[in-house]
Design an enzyme around this catalytic site. Sequence first.
Site, mmCIF file in Angstrom:
data_model
loop_
_atom_site.group_PDB
_atom_site.id
_atom_site.type_symbol
_atom_site.label_atom_id
_atom_site.label_comp_id
_atom_site.label_asym_id
_atom_site.label_seq_id
_atom_site.Cartn_x
_atom_site.Cartn_y
_atom_site.Cartn_z
ATOM 1 N N ASN A 86 31.785 59.302 63.467
ATOM 2 C CA ASN A 86 32.749 59.481 64.543
ATOM 3 C C ASN A 86 33.429 58.146 64.843
ATOM 4 O OD1 ASN A 86 31.807 62.165 64.878
ATOM 5 N ND2 ASN A 86 30.117 61.406 66.102
ATOM 6 N N HIS A 99 28.034 54.106 62.795
ATOM 7 C CA HIS A 99 26.842 54.775 62.311
ATOM 8 C C HIS A 99 27.218 56.086 61.652
ATOM 9 C CE1 HIS A 99 27.485 56.001 66.505
ATOM 10 N NE2 HIS A 99 26.875 57.132 66.220
#
Length: 113
Positions: A86, A99
């Site tokens: 994201n 991440h």
Amino acid sequence: MDCIFCKIAQKQIKANIVFENERVLAFNDLFPQAPTHILLIPKQHYSTLNDVPATEGAVLGELMTTAAQLATELGLAESGYRVVMNCNADGGQSVYHIHLHLLAGRRLTWPPG
């Protein structure tokens, strides 16, 4: 910097680590969205995908290949898995340290949300 993922990478905060090398750390998500939900982070801090310089792009490839390696080792590769990164608020990013989410263990639907 008060980054929770940096603190995990520096072992200041405990996490259930499933993989580690000199550049990448992978650990189980505290709030899993699938039976398997692993977060993969670079140990180097980059707030968002937009902040990774082209000269450091290899770390993105290493996150992806590590996710594939973990999926294979965990017996998830053949049935399938999803990797998601994201970026910023509208993209669903809540921790500002890039991440990759590795999600597996159930049939994942589309669109994601």
